[in-house]
Design an enzyme around this catalytic site. Sequence first.
Site, mmCIF file in Angstrom:
data_model
loop_
_atom_site.group_PDB
_atom_site.id
_atom_site.type_symbol
_atom_site.label_atom_id
_atom_site.label_comp_id
_atom_site.label_asym_id
_atom_site.label_seq_id
_atom_site.Cartn_x
_atom_site.Cartn_y
_atom_site.Cartn_z
ATOM 1 N N SER A 6 -1.884 49.943 57.851
ATOM 2 C CA SER A 6 -2.217 50.796 59.005
ATOM 3 C C SER A 6 -1.080 50.744 60.008
ATOM 4 C CB SER A 6 -3.504 50.296 59.664
ATOM 5 O OG SER A 6 -3.630 50.916 60.936
ATOM 6 N N HIS A 31 -1.885 54.384 56.066
ATOM 7 C CA HIS A 31 -3.115 54.645 56.822
ATOM 8 C C HIS A 31 -2.755 54.994 58.262
ATOM 9 C CE1 HIS A 31 -7.487 54.122 57.498
ATOM 10 N NE2 HIS A 31 -7.152 53.597 58.667
ATOM 11 N N ASP A 33 -4.339 56.097 61.991
ATOM 12 C CA ASP A 33 -5.553 56.086 62.803
ATOM 13 C C ASP A 33 -5.439 57.085 63.945
ATOM 14 O OD1 ASP A 33 -7.214 53.979 61.603
ATOM 15 O OD2 ASP A 33 -5.482 52.712 62.059
ATOM 16 N N MET A 35 -7.269 58.722 67.103
ATOM 17 C CA MET A 35 -8.366 58.405 68.037
ATOM 18 C C MET A 35 -8.291 59.338 69.241
ATOM 19 S SD MET A 35 -8.304 54.264 68.031
ATOM 20 C CE MET A 35 -7.830 53.339 66.564
ATOM 21 N N HIS A 64 -7.370 58.699 59.047
ATOM 22 C CA HIS A 64 -8.699 58.251 59.487
ATOM 23 C C HIS A 64 -8.972 58.838 60.867
ATOM 24 C CE1 HIS A 64 -11.182 54.411 60.741
ATOM 25 N NE2 HIS A 64 -11.902 55.511 60.777
ATOM 26 N N MET A 66 -10.984 59.185 64.042
ATOM 27 C CA MET A 66 -12.008 58.599 64.921
ATOM 28 C C MET A 66 -12.126 59.519 66.114
ATOM 29 S SD MET A 66 -10.776 54.714 64.335
ATOM 30 C CE MET A 66 -9.289 55.334 63.559
ATOM 31 N N MET A 135 -16.155 50.466 57.717
ATOM 32 C CA MET A 135 -15.497 49.820 58.867
ATOM 33 C C MET A 135 -16.028 48.400 58.980
ATOM 34 S SD MET A 135 -13.213 51.673 60.234
ATOM 35 C CE MET A 135 -12.785 50.440 61.465
ATOM 36 N N GLY A 140 -11.394 51.352 66.923
ATOM 37 C CA GLY A 140 -10.747 51.553 68.221
ATOM 38 C C GLY A 140 -9.463 50.748 68.384
ATOM 39 N N PHE A 141 -9.410 49.588 67.755
ATOM 40 C CA PHE A 141 -8.262 48.719 67.987
ATOM 41 C C PHE A 141 -7.905 47.939 66.723
ATOM 42 C CE2 PHE A 141 -10.747 49.274 71.807
ATOM 43 C CZ PHE A 141 -9.793 49.722 72.720
ATOM 44 N N GLY A 142 -6.626 47.621 66.591
ATOM 45 C CA GLY A 142 -6.198 46.732 65.515
ATOM 46 C C GLY A 142 -6.414 45.279 65.940
ATOM 47 N N GLY A 143 -6.287 44.390 64.977
ATOM 48 C CA GLY A 143 -6.287 42.957 65.276
ATOM 49 C C GLY A 143 -7.625 42.357 65.661
ATOM 50 N N ASP A 173 -11.780 48.681 56.089
ATOM 51 C CA ASP A 173 -10.824 48.792 57.200
ATOM 52 C C ASP A 173 -11.289 47.937 58.371
ATOM 53 O OD1 ASP A 173 -8.954 49.647 59.065
ATOM 54 O OD2 ASP A 173 -9.717 51.706 59.192
ATOM 55 N N GLY A 174 -10.440 46.987 58.762
ATOM 56 C CA GLY A 174 -10.702 46.179 59.948
ATOM 57 C C GLY A 174 -10.765 44.698 59.641
ATOM 58 N N GLY A 175 -9.814 43.935 60.169
ATOM 59 C CA GLY A 175 -9.842 42.484 59.991
ATOM 60 C C GLY A 175 -9.588 42.029 58.572
ATOM 61 N N GLY A 195 -3.709 46.234 59.024
ATOM 62 C CA GLY A 195 -2.749 46.518 60.092
ATOM 63 C C GLY A 195 -2.065 45.248 60.533
HETATM 64 C C1 DX5 Z 1 -9.353 50.302 63.773
HETATM 65 C C2 DX5 Z 1 -8.559 51.082 62.775
HETATM 66 C C3 DX5 Z 1 -7.900 50.250 61.761
HETATM 67 C C4 DX5 Z 1 -6.925 49.237 62.304
HETATM 68 C C5 DX5 Z 1 -7.053 48.019 61.426
HETATM 69 O O1 DX5 Z 1 -10.141 51.157 64.503
HETATM 70 O O2 DX5 Z 1 -9.387 51.999 62.095
HETATM 71 O O3 DX5 Z 1 -7.275 51.030 60.753
HETATM 72 O O4 DX5 Z 1 -5.591 49.660 62.331
HETATM 73 O O5 DX5 Z 1 -6.287 47.017 61.950
HETATM 74 P P1 DX5 Z 1 -6.458 45.506 61.533
HETATM 75 O O6 DX5 Z 1 -6.128 45.407 60.080
HETATM 76 O O7 DX5 Z 1 -5.448 44.824 62.411
HETATM 77 O O8 DX5 Z 1 -7.869 45.103 61.845
HETATM 78 ZN ZN ZN Z 2 -8.433 53.017 60.258
#
Ligand code: DX5
Ligand code: ZN
Length: 215
Positions: A6, A31, A33, A35, A64, A66, A135, A140-143, A173-175, A195
Amino acid sequence: MILAPSILSADFTRMGEEIEMLNRSEADWIHIDVMDGVFVPNITIGIPVVKALNPLAEKPLDVHLMIVEPEKYIADFADAGADNLLVQYEACRHLNRTLQEIRQRGMKAGVVLNPHTSVSLLENVVEYVDIVLIMSVNPGFGGQKFIENSYRKIEELAIMKQRLNPDLIIEVDGGVTLENASALMAAGANALVAGNAIFSASDVIARIAEFKKLQ
Ligand code: DX5
Ligand code: ZN
């Protein structure tokens, strides 16, 4: 396993070089994102950025959305070069129609479930999708930290896949990390988005190779 880094966690000041680095890596998809600050509490990348990155990318763009009312932008994302277009279940009033339109535009159609949305709600639409994205954080956010009940949702979806759509791609997707990736695949996932776990590495290409070695 399909691995989709991502770019939300990439360096936005050198996005062209980041894409070229992914071209040289074992990553399968890129990927992206999108938003809107309404569906999720953040604003990121839009259509012009997808369009600018598309000619650089040698891998399919996994886009993706959002955003609210994603059906308004299907043609724009197709023209911008999206290969997979994923819409959030919660943002679609006429999901079946939206998925049909995505396929008619030549893209793979995907539907995304937020952590609170049950897999069983896909019963009447799973035959008409190419990808279901679970999900495993609130979008909304990475990490962010992985939500543990995502495993149960993947297992439930894998059973529905056998019955109704054996070709379905189950994406998470996510974590996602090197530590949980194998367990996610064992639960039934065959595409992983990552990501932070990829772009926090000093050697991104080597980190991608580590992911791809996992079974
Ligand atoms: C979050 C995004 C993800 C995000 C994942 O809303 O949809 O694609 O980039 O990031 P990580 O892998 O850091 O959780
Ligand atoms: Zn995503």
